[in-house]
Design a protein around this motif. Sequence first.
Motif, PDB file in Angstrom:
ATOM      1  N   TRP A  69       0.828  -1.210   0.000  1.00  0.00           N
ATOM      2  CA  TRP A  69       0.000   0.000   0.000  1.00  0.00           C
ATOM      3  C   TRP A  69       0.861   1.259   0.000  1.00  0.00           C
ATOM      4  N   GLN A 298      -5.518  -4.447  12.156  1.00  0.00           N
ATOM      5  CA  GLN A 298      -6.893  -4.628  11.687  1.00  0.00           C
ATOM      6  C   GLN A 298      -6.988  -4.777  10.170  1.00  0.00           C
ATOM      7  N   GLY A 299      -6.183  -4.025   9.433  1.00  0.00           N
ATOM      8  CA  GLY A 299      -6.289  -4.036   7.986  1.00  0.00           C
ATOM      9  C   GLY A 299      -6.005  -5.380   7.352  1.00  0.00           C
ATOM     10  N   TYR A 361      -4.739   5.628   3.748  1.00  0.00           N
ATOM     11  CA  TYR A 361      -3.897   4.651   4.458  1.00  0.00           C
ATOM     12  C   TYR A 361      -4.547   4.214   5.770  1.00  0.00           C
ATOM     13  N   HIS A 362      -5.212   5.130   6.434  1.00  0.00           N
ATOM     14  CA  HIS A 362      -5.944   4.809   7.668  1.00  0.00           C
ATOM     15  C   HIS A 362      -7.007   3.752   7.405  1.00  0.00           C
ATOM     16  N   GLN A 364      -7.229   1.683   4.827  1.00  0.00           N
ATOM     17  CA  GLN A 364      -6.643   0.443   4.324  1.00  0.00           C
ATOM     18  C   GLN A 364      -6.057  -0.417   5.440  1.00  0.00           C
ATOM     19  N   THR A 365      -5.450   0.226   6.448  1.00  0.00           N
ATOM     20  CA  THR A 365      -4.593  -0.497   7.386  1.00  0.00           C
ATOM     21  C   THR A 365      -5.109  -0.576   8.821  1.00  0.00           C
ATOM     22  N   GLY A 366      -5.746   0.473   9.297  1.00  0.00           N
ATOM     23  CA  GLY A 366      -6.060   0.563  10.708  1.00  0.00           C
ATOM     24  C   GLY A 366      -5.110   1.480  11.455  1.00  0.00           C
ATOM     25  N   HIS A 387     -16.942   0.211  10.365  1.00  0.00           N
ATOM     26  CA  HIS A 387     -15.772  -0.369  11.040  1.00  0.00           C
ATOM     27  C   HIS A 387     -15.458   0.454  12.299  1.00  0.00           C
ATOM     28  N   TRP A 390     -11.939   0.900  14.043  1.00  0.00           N
ATOM     29  CA  TRP A 390     -10.907   1.783  13.482  1.00  0.00           C
ATOM     30  C   TRP A 390     -10.797   3.088  14.286  1.00  0.00           C
TER      31      TRP A 390
END
Length: 456
Positions: A69, A298-299, A361-362, A364-366, A387, A390
Motif C-alpha cells: 500500500w 486490523q487491515g 492509508y488509515h 486500508q490499514t487501521g 468499522h 478503526w
Amino acid sequence: MKKYYMIFSLIFILGLVLSACQSTQVEEPAVVDEQDDSEEPEVVEEPEDEGEVIELAFWTLLGGNLGDWLQEQVDEFNATHPNIKIVNERQGGYDDLQQKLLASVAAGNPPPLTMVDYKYVPFYAKNGVFIPINEFASDADFEDFIPGLLTDLTYKGEVYAVPYNRSTQGVFYNKDLMAAVGLEEPPTTWEEMEAIGPSVKELGDEYFVTYGKESNAQWMFEPLVYQFGGRVSDENCRFVFNEPGEGGVEVMEFLQRNTYDTEYFLIGANPVGGFYEVSFEWATEGRVLFTRSSTALQGGLAENVNFDWGFTKFPYAEGGTPAVTSGGANIAMTSNTTQEEREAAWTFMHFMSNTENSAWYHMQTGYMPTRYSVLELDEVKEYHVEHPSWLVSVEQLEFVQPTACGVLNAPEWAGVIQSAMDRIILNNEDVQTVLDEAAEELNRTIDSIPTEELIR
C-alpha cells in the motif's frame, strides 16, 4: 557534519550491537521495489515539462500488504510529479532499518529520505542528521496534524519528521470464545482479565486468556508501567521502573505469575520473532481470547481469521490509569541533501501525509489518521460507521503518554527491555534481579550524558 556523525556513531553503536545480538529476526537485504515485468506497465501521460528530474532514495521498513500500500502511494506520487522520482528501498523491518541507518550515518552518507521509529527522531535531530520541517510546513499543516503525534518528533521546539504509519496498543478479542465463557464485553482491567481464567480453563487446557509475552513486547512495557501507576524514568531521565512502587516489577510479576502459576497466559509460538507473528497465531488458532497488538493489525486481519473478532482499548490496572504510547514510523529528510533536494523531499513528505493520503492509508490499514481533517471527510465517517474499531486509536488519544525521556536518550532501550522480558517470561528468571540489571545497564548511558545535553 562529520563531527556529528562521529559522535552519533560512538554513542549509538553499543545499543544497536546489543539489540542485534538479542534479536532473532533475520535481516533482509535492501530491496528496491519495482514493477512486475510480467505485466504490461500502465502508460502514464506526463506533463510536457522537460526539466531535470530529482531522484531521491527513500528507505522504508514496511512489508507485506502494508508495504504494498505504501508503494501504491509512491507510484502515484511519481506519476503526478514528473520532475521528482522517489525510489522506495525497503531495508527490512524496524530494527533492520535502524541498524542500516546508523551505518549510513557513520559513513557520512545517509539516504535523502527515510522512515524512522518515533522514539529515535529526537536523537537523530540532536545530532544534526535530520532537517526540521518548520521552514517547509505551513501553519495550517501544524494546526491540522494531531498534536500527540508530533510530540516525539519534536526537538528544541522544531519538528523533524511527519507522522505516517502511527498506531497505539490495543486488545483484539475472540467473540466466539467470549460467548463460550459468558462474557458480553471484553474486560477493561487486568484484574478482570485474570479473573476469567478459571472459566477459560473449563474449555480445556489448550485454551488461554491472553499471552504472557508477545512479539515486540518492549513496546507494550512502557504503557504497562504507566497503567500500574509507575514511571519508566524520573525527571533526570534516569530509569526507575525497577524501583518499589514504580510499576515495572508489578507488571512483570503479574505476567509471570499468570504464565507459570495459574497458567492462564500463554507464551506465543514465536514471541521473539516478527512483529505480527504471535498476533497471527492468535488469529489462526482460535484458542486464546485476547491478544495485545497494534491498531494497525486490523487491515490485514480479516483474511486470516475464521471467527468473529473485535478490537478494544488497552486495559489498565486497578488503582492505575488508562495509558498507551503512540508507536510506528514517520518520514524524515536528512541533512545529506541540497536545498533543491530538500524542497523535493518536502513535496513528497507533504503528499504522503496530506488529508487524502492519510485517510486512504488509515482505512486500508487501521493505522491512525494523522490529521484532524481526515476525521471530517464523509468517506471516513461512513467507514467508521461500518468499522467502529478503526476509531479505537483515535478514542485513546487522550490516554497517550509521551515517551519517557530516559527512552529518548538511551537508544539501546528496546533491545535491553526485550531481553529482560525474554528472561522473565521465557526463562522464568527472578523479576527484581532482571529489572535491576536492565535499569543499571540503561542508566550507564544516561549517566554518561551531561545534564544540559539530555533530550527532554
